[in-house]
Design an enzyme around this catalytic site. Structure first.
Site, short mmCIF file in Angstrom:
data_model
loop_
_atom_site.label_atom_id
_atom_site.label_comp_id
_atom_site.label_asym_id
_atom_site.label_seq_id
_atom_site.Cartn_x
_atom_site.Cartn_y
_atom_site.Cartn_z
N HIS A 53 0.72 -1.40 0.00
CA HIS A 53 0.02 -0.02 -0.04
C HIS A 53 0.87 1.28 -0.01
O HIS A 53 2.34 1.21 -0.01
CB HIS A 53 -1.08 0.03 1.21
CG HIS A 53 -0.35 0.05 2.60
ND1 HIS A 53 0.57 -0.88 3.10
CD2 HIS A 53 -0.59 1.12 3.44
CE1 HIS A 53 0.63 -0.54 4.29
NE2 HIS A 53 0.42 0.74 4.54
N HIS A 55 1.56 3.83 1.89
CA HIS A 55 1.93 4.79 2.95
C HIS A 55 3.57 4.84 2.89
O HIS A 55 4.37 3.84 2.56
CB HIS A 55 1.66 4.22 4.27
CG HIS A 55 0.31 4.47 4.63
ND1 HIS A 55 -0.59 3.82 5.54
CD2 HIS A 55 -0.59 5.58 4.16
CE1 HIS A 55 -1.98 4.14 5.44
NE2 HIS A 55 -1.85 5.07 4.55
N ASP A 57 6.08 4.58 4.79
CA ASP A 57 7.00 3.63 5.58
C ASP A 57 6.95 2.50 4.99
O ASP A 57 7.70 1.40 5.54
CB ASP A 57 6.61 3.60 7.27
CG ASP A 57 5.07 2.75 7.21
OD1 ASP A 57 4.09 3.71 6.70
OD2 ASP A 57 4.85 1.86 8.01
N HIS A 58 6.21 2.26 3.67
CA HIS A 58 6.27 1.15 3.15
C HIS A 58 6.93 1.35 1.49
O HIS A 58 7.24 0.29 0.98
CB HIS A 58 4.84 0.52 2.73
CG HIS A 58 4.15 0.06 4.25
ND1 HIS A 58 4.00 -1.28 4.78
CD2 HIS A 58 3.72 0.69 5.28
CE1 HIS A 58 3.49 -1.13 5.81
NE2 HIS A 58 3.44 0.01 6.39
N HIS A 109 -7.44 -0.94 5.39
CA HIS A 109 -6.01 0.18 5.96
C HIS A 109 -6.10 1.29 5.00
O HIS A 109 -6.20 2.26 5.38
CB HIS A 109 -5.09 -0.73 6.10
CG HIS A 109 -3.99 0.04 6.66
ND1 HIS A 109 -3.85 0.65 7.79
CD2 HIS A 109 -2.64 0.45 6.12
CE1 HIS A 109 -2.69 1.18 8.12
NE2 HIS A 109 -1.95 1.29 6.81
N ASP A 126 -0.09 -3.78 6.22
CA ASP A 126 -0.60 -3.25 7.23
C ASP A 126 -2.00 -3.76 7.42
O ASP A 126 -3.05 -3.08 8.14
CB ASP A 126 -0.72 -1.91 7.62
CG ASP A 126 0.76 -1.28 7.87
OD1 ASP A 126 1.81 -2.15 8.04
OD2 ASP A 126 0.66 -0.02 7.81
N HIS A 164 5.05 -4.58 10.68
CA HIS A 164 5.22 -4.03 11.93
C HIS A 164 5.34 -4.91 13.08
O HIS A 164 4.68 -5.77 13.31
CB HIS A 164 4.04 -2.92 12.18
CG HIS A 164 4.21 -1.75 11.48
ND1 HIS A 164 4.83 -0.85 11.52
CD2 HIS A 164 3.39 -1.52 10.30
CE1 HIS A 164 4.78 0.13 10.62
NE2 HIS A 164 3.79 -0.30 9.84
FE FE Z 1 2.88 0.82 8.12
ZN ZN Z 2 0.28 1.75 6.73
#
Ligand code: FE
Ligand code: ZN
Length: 251
Positions: A53, A55, A57-58, A109, A126, A164
């Site tokens: 996805h 975001h 942090d990905h 998410h 996530d 995570h």
């Molecule tokens: Fe994340």
């Molecule tokens: Zn995420």
């Protein structure tokens, strides 16, 4: 089948590294630095990036990785992803280091969130976490509940490679939902021991998630009761899920 190991990133992200000999794929490289370091140390060639996805942090590491390796970027078609070369929306089959991998649409998410499944392993970003699930930033409780159902239908021996290290925190909430669940009590002790030893709590087995993760247990009597005490207006699975997720947001 490829081998799987992890590259820690940021505070609690896991970037999964898939290797076959010296060929490699990575899943959700939010940061390029630890990935480059690991690829160089191990003399690996990056052939593909799997994104679940949008975001940061990905996907934050994609641009740099593409600058250094000629790599494909597999990613959700309807999300904004840096340098995507293989847009996916679920239902496709892709070749990952000689292994056929199924793409699953798991919205909730985010609205375009996808997961990658090969027999024995799911890379779910996530969507599903150890003893928990992702927050609903873009999708509806109905969508997320259906996405979790589709994951729960996979074989129990499937390893859950989430993105995570949230398990310990999630277990505290799970115990509030189901204080009498003995499998859950055992998992709390196991995970505490792993974390105290500096070891990851993931991947878990899907069977263990089904026995202990409240978000996969919204049809169980104890979880239904807990949901009804936290704003659920009926016993429907998605309604119970919505109530439990709402409770978790304020836990
Ligand atoms: Fe994340
Ligand atoms: Zn995420």
């Amino acid at each position: 089948m490829f081998e799987v190991s992890f590259i820690p990133a940021f505070k609690d992200n896991y970037i999964w590294l898939l290797t076959r000999g010296k060929r490699a794929f990575v899943v959700d490289p939010g940061d390029s630095a630890p990935v480059c370091q690991r690829l160089e140390t191990d003399g690996l060639t990056l052939e593909g990036i799997l994104i679940t996805h949008h975001h940061a942090d990905h996907q934050g590491g994609i641009a740099e990785l593409k600058g250094r390796w000629q790599t494909e970027v597999y990613a959700p078609a309807n999300e904004s992803i840096t340098g995507c070369t293989r847009p996916l929306s679920g239902g496709e089959r892709i070749d990952v280091l000689g292994q056929m991998v199924e793409v699953m649409a798991v919205p909730g998410h985010t609205s375009g969130h996808i997961a990658y499944y090969a027999p024995g392993a799911i890379f779910c970003g996530d969507t599903l976490f150890g003893a928990g699930c992702g927050r609903l930033f873009e999708g509806t409780p109905e969508q997320m509940s259906a996405s979790l159902d589709s994951i729960a239908a996979l074989p129990g021996e499937t390893r859950v490679y989430c993105a995570h290290e949230y398990t310990e925190m999630n277990l505290r909430f799970a115990l509030a939902v189901e204080p009498e669940n003995m499998a859950l009590q055992a998992r709390v002790a196991n995970v505490a021991a792993l974390r105290a030893a500096g070891l990851p709590s993931v991947p878990s087995l899907l069977a263990e998630e089904k026995a202990t993760n409240p978000f996969l247990r919204c049809s169980e009597a104890a979880v239904i009761e807990a949901g009804l005490q936290h704003a659920a207006v009926n016993r429907e699975k998605a309604e119970i899920f919505k109530a439990i997720r709402g409770w978790r947001n304020n836990f």
